[in-house]
Design an enzyme around this catalytic site. Structure first.
Site, PDB file in Angstrom:
ATOM      1  N   HIS A   1     -26.556  10.759  -3.346  1.00 14.50           N
ATOM      2  CA  HIS A   1     -25.287  10.592  -3.643  1.00 14.50           C
ATOM      3  C   HIS A   1     -25.016   8.967  -3.266  1.00 14.50           C
ATOM      4  CE1 HIS A   1     -20.924  10.316  -4.029  1.00 14.50           C
ATOM      5  NE2 HIS A   1     -21.066  11.520  -4.577  1.00 14.50           N
ATOM      6  N   PRO A   2     -24.895   7.960  -3.978  1.00 10.53           N
ATOM      7  CA  PRO A   2     -24.534   6.920  -3.846  1.00 10.53           C
ATOM      8  C   PRO A   2     -23.547   6.526  -2.809  1.00 10.53           C
ATOM      9  CG  PRO A   2     -24.535   7.084  -6.359  1.00 10.53           C
ATOM     10  CD  PRO A   2     -24.397   8.545  -5.648  1.00 10.53           C
TER      11      PRO A   2
ATOM     12  N   TYR B   1     -13.788   5.801   9.512  1.00 11.05           N
ATOM     13  CA  TYR B   1     -12.701   6.553   8.594  1.00 11.05           C
ATOM     14  C   TYR B   1     -13.191   6.200   6.965  1.00 11.05           C
ATOM     15  CZ  TYR B   1      -8.108   6.561   6.032  1.00 11.05           C
ATOM     16  OH  TYR B   1      -6.913   6.885   5.151  1.00 11.05           O
TER      17      TYR B   1
ATOM     18  N   HIS C   1       0.685  -1.192   0.102  1.00  7.91           N
ATOM     19  CA  HIS C   1      -0.037   0.004   0.175  1.00  7.91           C
ATOM     20  C   HIS C   1       0.843   1.288  -0.164  1.00  7.91           C
ATOM     21  CE1 HIS C   1      -3.555   2.542   0.385  1.00  7.91           C
ATOM     22  NE2 HIS C   1      -4.170   1.731   1.454  1.00  7.91           N
TER      23      HIS C   1
ATOM     24  N   THR D   1     -11.946   7.074   2.930  1.00  9.98           N
ATOM     25  CA  THR D   1     -11.091   7.539   2.314  1.00  9.98           C
ATOM     26  C   THR D   1     -11.472   8.787   1.162  1.00  9.98           C
ATOM     27  OG1 THR D   1      -9.807   5.592   2.185  1.00  9.98           O
ATOM     28  CG2 THR D   1      -9.197   7.203   0.406  1.00  9.98           C
TER      29      THR D   1
ATOM     30  N   THR E   1      -4.382  11.360   0.145  1.00 14.27           N
ATOM     31  CA  THR E   1      -5.581  11.175   0.679  1.00 14.27           C
ATOM     32  C   THR E   1      -5.988  12.191   2.053  1.00 14.27           C
ATOM     33  OG1 THR E   1      -5.171   9.362   2.198  1.00 14.27           O
ATOM     34  CG2 THR E   1      -6.202   9.074  -0.115  1.00 14.27           C
TER      35      THR E   1
END
Length: 623
Positions: A421-422, A445, A333, A447, A458
């Site tokens: 908003h989806p 949390y 990551h 992102t 981010t």
């Protein structure tokens, strides 16, 4: 997108009109948020998780911080931001990844499963190498877009260019273990920068093999040619003894792996050369004899599993191809966020769909150099370390639980129809599910991308708000009217949308707080009380978010990471017109969190919201 009408993916993803990295100088520098705004957003995020008395104490601490040490630290950050285009970049990489010291897998790595099972590539014995050939061919074509800087520059929903820097580390990038801090090295060069590695490394039965995935003109090998190279490797390994399985060492703690790696390099100069071959490779490829029976098992096994000998968890991309033709990847990551993996995988998927799962080009297999084996020199200490690493990894990996589901009652189309908003809708469903399960709110949390700024990645959207908690309470209250529930939904959604817009401008609180804490550490200033306060941890600070989430987008691709805490959940989702697909991750060491149960409750909550806010019928009854 209808498979019959898929345009040429090359035209969708590449263009020679503008260089991929040519716009970086035009991007705005990363701004430094206002200190008072940061503390205001922090206090708002604390409120749902503490008592009134605890909140008053935290509020006092924040006021003292703002007028005292915080004010001085912020001035130091202003100086740094004035002299650097991105004041956070180095710190985020080091504090967020390279200094943590914990094993990359299963705790930190990105897991992505090939979406090809949704159409032409259902599990089928005997397809492993053929499918691997196609995936690797198209991934190498994607590498070529970056190498030639023809990958299109992405833009946000306002048409603003986004930073493409993370794509520089999408290939030929590796994390080198360190005793105190890892090192992230990228060997990829664009054509204008000079020569670059052209090879891949294959891991199978504890052995390593290397071959170039492009020809002398740097054109990707055809799928049949890659399949031929993999066949040569597999046939040889199946008739010869297995190797030591040094890949298992990458599943160790970083300190332990760093120490063993140093010993490995000192044993023989060829070991150092071989490690460099692995670390510089475009990507690593794992051939695995396991046969996952479904997506949940594919996800779990790709994130952990039992075969650590044939993984190289330090790589930016480790492709995994299973015996029944299913495939996935396990990625470090640190070099990039999930959107890099999503973009390259979506490109591959469109090509697979457009060709109906079969290579449509030339079947000619040219006379290519055979794969070469990377042979390591080991001693008893290394062999014992491999055995210990396998045992250590297995204990960690067996604790990871992943459950995937595909919710088909509605998706993006219906949500847009009713002007919701989806992503916001799913976020509220997740918080509702957590509250319904545990009778309390979770620090959440989500992102938020900040890629419109130079080299930025981010910000954290702390999406558990007072408004979201009131919505959850209304949904769980049998006395609440439908009108009250709808009002609570609308209010919570509005607040979430506002916070998301702010987070994309780096106006959340977590990245700024990280900067303040880090500069205090660098200056030798004792940790400010703000970061020692129990409210900091209770609200998710220090990696304590009970609900770790991310919206992967509106493509066929999805992936995720492990839950952040022992009793928490990881929820990562994507959606298309008529469905929402999600993976839920938990730890089996928890006595209260179950990925299977939580996945079921999420779907029940999505059902509830369908009846509440996605219906033309006036509702007067209680849900």
């Amino acid at each position: 997108m209808d498979d019959q009408n898929i345009p040429d993916p090359d035209l969708l993803f590449s263009s020679e009109d503008e260089k991929t990295f040519g716009s970086e100088s035009e991007l705005p520098s990363l701004p430094l948020p206002d200190l008072n705004h940061t503390l205001q957003r922090y206090l708002e995020s604390v409120k749902p998780h503490v008592t009134d008395e605890e909140y008053r104490q935290t509020e006092f601490i924040a006021q003292q911080f703002a007028s005292g040490v915080g004010k001085e630290l912020h001035k130091k950050l202003e100086e740094k931001a004035h002299s650097e285009r991105n004041w956070l970049e180095k710190w985020w990489e080091e504090k967020g990844y390279l200094e943590l010291g914990i094993p990359l897998a299963p705790f930190m790595n990105l897991i992505g499963i090939g979406p090809y099972y949704n159409h032409y590539w259902t599990p089928k014995p005997g397809t492993q190498l053929e499918r691997a050939g196609m995936v690797l061919h198209y991934d190498t074509k994607f590498w070529q877009f970056i190498r030639r800087e023809t990958l299109k520059v992405e833009v946000d929903n306002k048409g603003r260019k986004l930073c493409m820097n993370q794509f520089r580390r999408a290939f030929s990038t590796c994390r080198i273990p360190g005793v105190f801090r890892d090192q992230l090295i990228s060997y990829l060069k664009t054509e204008s920068e000079g020569p670059t590695p052209l090879h891949a490394v294959v891991l199978y039965k504890g052995r390593f093999f290397c071959f170039d995935v492009v020809d002398q003109n740097e054109e990707p090998l055809r799928p049949p040619e890659i399949q031929r190279q993999l066949t040569l490797i597999k046939d040889r390994c199946e008739r010869e003894p297995p190797g030591v399985g040094l890949g298992a060492l990458t599943g160790e703690t970083r300190k332990k792996w760093a120490e063993i790696r140093s010993r490995l390099c000192a044993l023989h100069p060829e070991n150092f050369h071989n490690l460099k071959k692995i670390e510089t490779s475009i990507f690593t490829i794992t051939l695995d004899d396991y046969e996952p029976k479904d997506n949940s098992e594919l996800f779990t096994y790709s994130g952990g599993g039992t075969n650590s000998r044939d993984r190289w968890f330090d790589k930016c991309v480790n492709h995994i191809f299973y015996k029944n033709g299913m495939c996935a990847c396990n990625c470090d990551h640190a070099p990039f966020d999930g959107m890099v993996m999503v973009t390259s995988t979506y490109y591959i998927d469109l090509n697979v769909r457009r060709s109906k799962g079969k290579w449509q080009g030339s079947m000619e297999i040219r006379d290519l150099p055979k794969p070469t084996e990377l042979k390591f020199h080991v001693d008893n200490v290394i062999i014992e370390a491999v055995l210990a690493a396998e045992k250590f990894f297995l204990a960690n990996a067996s604790a990871l639980s992943c459950t995937t589901f595909k919710y088909t009652r509605y998706g993006k189309k219906k949500l847009r129809k009713y002007k919701h908003h989806p992503d916001t809708h799913v976020q509220l469903a997740l918080q509702y599910a957590y509250y319904k399960t545990h009778n309390k709110p979770a620090p959440v949390y989500e992102t938020a991308t900040t890629r419109r700024f130079y080299h930025s990645r981010t910000e954290t959207l702390r999406s558990c708000t007072v408004e979201a908690v009131e919505f959850c309470k209304a949904m769980c209250d049998p006395k609440a009217s439908v009108q009250e529930q709808k009002f609570a939904y609308t209010k919570a959604a509005h607040k979430h949308n506002k916070l998301m817009d702010e987070a994309k401008e780096l106006k959340g609180c977590d990245r700024h707080l990280l900067g303040l804490a880090t500069i205090a550490e660098e200056l030798g200033i004792p940790k400010p009380l703000l970061f020692q306060d129990k409210s900091f941890t209770k609200s998710g600070g220090g990696g304590n978010f009970e609900l770790s989430t991310s919206f992967i987008g509106y493509t066929s691709v999805f992936g995720g990471v492990a839950a952040m805490t022992n009793d928490g959940y990881g929820c990562f989702y994507h959606m298309e017109q008529n469905y929402i697909e999600m993976v839920v991750t938990t730890w089996r060491t928890s006595k209260i969190a179950s990925s299977e149960k939580f996945a079921q409750i999420i779907q029940e909550c999505l059902d509830d919201l369908d009846g509440l806010v996605l219906s033309d019928t006036p509702m007067t009854a209680k849900l």
